[in-house]
Design an enzyme around this catalytic site. Sequence first.
Site, mmCIF file in Angstrom:
data_model
loop_
_atom_site.group_PDB
_atom_site.id
_atom_site.type_symbol
_atom_site.label_atom_id
_atom_site.label_comp_id
_atom_site.label_asym_id
_atom_site.label_seq_id
_atom_site.Cartn_x
_atom_site.Cartn_y
_atom_site.Cartn_z
ATOM 1 N N LYS A 1 -4.246 -3.264 9.356
ATOM 2 C CA LYS A 1 -2.842 -3.381 8.966
ATOM 3 C C LYS A 1 -2.330 -2.005 8.554
ATOM 4 O O LYS A 1 -3.063 -1.222 7.926
ATOM 5 C CB LYS A 1 -2.725 -4.373 7.803
ATOM 6 C CG LYS A 1 -1.308 -4.749 7.421
ATOM 7 C CD LYS A 1 -1.316 -5.811 6.308
ATOM 8 C CE LYS A 1 0.076 -6.187 5.843
ATOM 9 N NZ LYS A 1 0.034 -7.211 4.762
ATOM 10 N N SER B 1 2.994 -10.990 5.517
ATOM 11 C CA SER B 1 3.372 -9.727 6.112
ATOM 12 C C SER B 1 2.334 -9.142 7.076
ATOM 13 O O SER B 1 2.659 -8.193 7.781
ATOM 14 C CB SER B 1 3.623 -8.696 5.000
ATOM 15 O OG SER B 1 2.442 -8.462 4.268
ATOM 16 N N SER C 1 0.061 -13.109 2.367
ATOM 17 C CA SER C 1 0.309 -12.274 3.551
ATOM 18 C C SER C 1 -0.762 -12.330 4.635
ATOM 19 O O SER C 1 -0.544 -11.880 5.750
ATOM 20 C CB SER C 1 0.523 -10.825 3.134
ATOM 21 O OG SER C 1 1.818 -10.664 2.622
#
Lengths: 476, 453
Positions: free
Chosen positions: A71, A146, A170
Amino acid sequence: MNTKTKLEKIKSQEIDIEEESQKFLQKITDSNINAFITVNEKQVIEKAKKLKENISKQKAGKLAGLLVSVKDNIAVKGIRMTCGSKMLENYTAPYNATITERVLEEQAIIIGKTNMDEFACGGSGETSFFGPTLNPWNNSRVPGGSSSGAGAALAAGLCDLSIGSDTGGSIRSPATFCGVVGFKPTYGLVSRYGLSDMTMGIETPGPMARDVYGAAILLESMAGNDPKDNVSTKQKQFDFTTKLDNFSFEGKTIAVPKEFFEGSETTVSQIVLDAVEEMEDRGADRIEISVPDTKFCVATYYLNMYAEFASAMQKFDGLKYGFRTETDSTLNETVSANREQSLGKEVKRRILFGTFISMKEFQGKWYSKALQAKNIIKQKYEKIFSKADFMVSPAAPFTAFEIKEKIDDPLAMYLADTLVSFANLSGIPAGVVPFGFSHGLPVGVQIAGGQNKDLEVLQAMQTLELKRGEIKWPQK
Amino acid sequence: MATKIGLEIHVQLKTNTKMFCECNTNFLDAKPNTLICPICTAQPGSKPMGINERALELALKTALLLGCKINTGKELFVERKHYFYPDLPANYQRTSRPFAVEGELYGVRIREVHFEEDPGRYELRTGEVDYNRSGIPLIEIVTEPDMKTPKEARDFLKKMKTVIEYLDAAKPEGGLFKVDANISTDGNERVEVKNINSIKGVLKALCFEEIRQKNLARQGTPIKKMETRHFEDTQMITTFLREKETGDDYRFLPDPDIPPLEISAESVEKLKQDLPETPTTKAKRLKEEYRIPKLEADTIASERDLADAFEKVAGKVNAKFASKWFVNHLKRELNFRTKTFIESKLSTKEITKLLTALEKRSITKHTGVDILRKMLDEQVSAKAILEEHGGKAGFDVDSIAKEVMLENKKAAEDYRAGKTESLNFLVGKVMAKTKGRLEPKQCIEAVKKGLEK
């Protein structure tokens, strides 16, 4: 092919890592879902070549030859780290996150940095400066967030494993929306050093994969003490794979929290209840519980997040690094302009809320109360897990929604966090494993356990996975 | 209402590594931005490591020497103090809650002591920032407004400096102190003067402020709003910086990355056992152990290194003699040069040689002082000078006596003729020629020897 088989085939050289890497890079190029912000093209092939030459000679690492995505809020030395923001569009991380070091030591190949909501502010993947990520199952839908690119990349087969981060769901939100496995570990199990700050007191990096074994071996590689993270566990190493199969629901107690089902779509609830039934069939006792504080979780989570996030975002002034506008005004004006022009709407909203509630005037009113509430919630869950081994629930009240459906309604967006933030506030492990489909969209089951019961939660997840069987992945 | 002065004293602690990372603290010899890492430059994702244990130990010991009560058995939070400034990489400074309170040193009450991290160095003119200093551990000592004159403030700081030197807790290259001085005078609101880097500066800044404020009050335009002023080192004046808003809001937040610290009563007890002497206890011991006068003991103990040197020398020569010499000559010469003992680079070995020669009277007091001055100003060793002087401080007394007798033939003849007073006249001439550098006894002997021929 599942992760375990793939690892074996890499070690036995049935799979040519170089060819495999090229194949994945090509798939990324061909894909339209915008899962990656930066693809590590050149280094991937170089690394694959090197690894290929050595794989028979030396003891292979745990992740040898697997293509791992990271990420974009986690530092990989020498590679751009944007956090999904214009502020860091041209920022290259000068160091490795501890977890980056560890997966590299285990011979993973980092294929690229995945798209995400800007500074992790969002639950749909839509707030990224680099454009929204699309859900591979239905391109008009959001992938969750996210860790949106992480989940979508796995479902689309663009990498073997993904490292995500979970501050208030997330990892689990994109896991359920994209039909992949996502695991939020016990707070402190995985080092946060190198993970860009959002809500430092509750967030953690965690593994995502197409199967539970993949998540378990990635977690095993990352977990353990790190002197660079003060809240890190004392234990140096963990084993989450050798005992993964060694599990039975016999004698286990499953708590089913009624509030988690009340606002959920029927089809979603049904799939989760099917999973509960499956556990019962395998010998588990089921207890219905009520967690009336669930409605306070989102408020508590957001107050903690606002205050800590506003503080964490102070460092982005565009002076040392990051976006800098052309201006010859005063220092304060320059910093304001840099921030004004490079941060997105949702990020600004959260900074403003956070600045407001941490003002001297409100000392003792918001943040300190939010910290107290966090403690109360933690105690409540300790109590639940003194009676039950697992708590089973949906991870989101619905399946992946339409892009733009909720983006202008922050409250509706925030409510999607209702079913996930409890695990962050109480520091406990919680994982999502896909268990069915509703109108062509995946639905995951969320299993939470007590503090440090990470292995047990993974074991329970894998049991459900075995029952579910193979997923027919979207072909695009 | 009389003048009231309170001080906030920042001391850089002497540690090898920074407060929250492992970077070296030796910023004096380093090129800009070479002693940095992701942590002390606030790269995205970096986190503070644990609190530097050595820093904490020094901080606690300092507080104990200042007579403070340590806040034991309570959670001690490290907070973030938010403000935007280029020298502050995260735009917040990590600063602890007070870990010690209610101390007293020489009649000035200490309100509290806490630790924090130093910011980097921002060069306003070039816009460049050097982060080598960023993250170096500091303590801030806050006094009550107990000083009534600028001189009292200076004297207090001098004593405070001695205490900190005794502990060897501070980085001398940090200038030892950075002081923010608060002063309120009759009829005026309180003014805070920032950026004072020396004890002399504190005196100058406060004197300037006292006069400025009194004049303002006299002119009927007293200071009505608290203000912050900047000390201009080169001009020895203070300039207006900003009005101090009561709403100065740093949005203090307990740092979520640093679990609260808990200082145990046992660890404090252990540190107490390990405390060095203070100037007061040391002076007392010197007085008793070496049987020297209190005033001398106080003077010697006013500098830790001076006292250490004294003790070493006093083992080799007569302690009372050494004490007198340390106070009457060494300390005086040091003061004249505004040097500390350590800055003088004198070695105890050299001093011992010099004092041994003095004790044996192979040189005079006067010569001793000359040699000391040479040692201080020309970095020559005592041994070399003593050898050169051949124990007679550079004069061939016999040939000088001969000279004198040739020049004063009559006096010599008078002496030989039995006029003994002539001897005194001749000795006086020799002493004049040797400028009093020789003992009278030596001169008499030389004259007698010359007369016998």
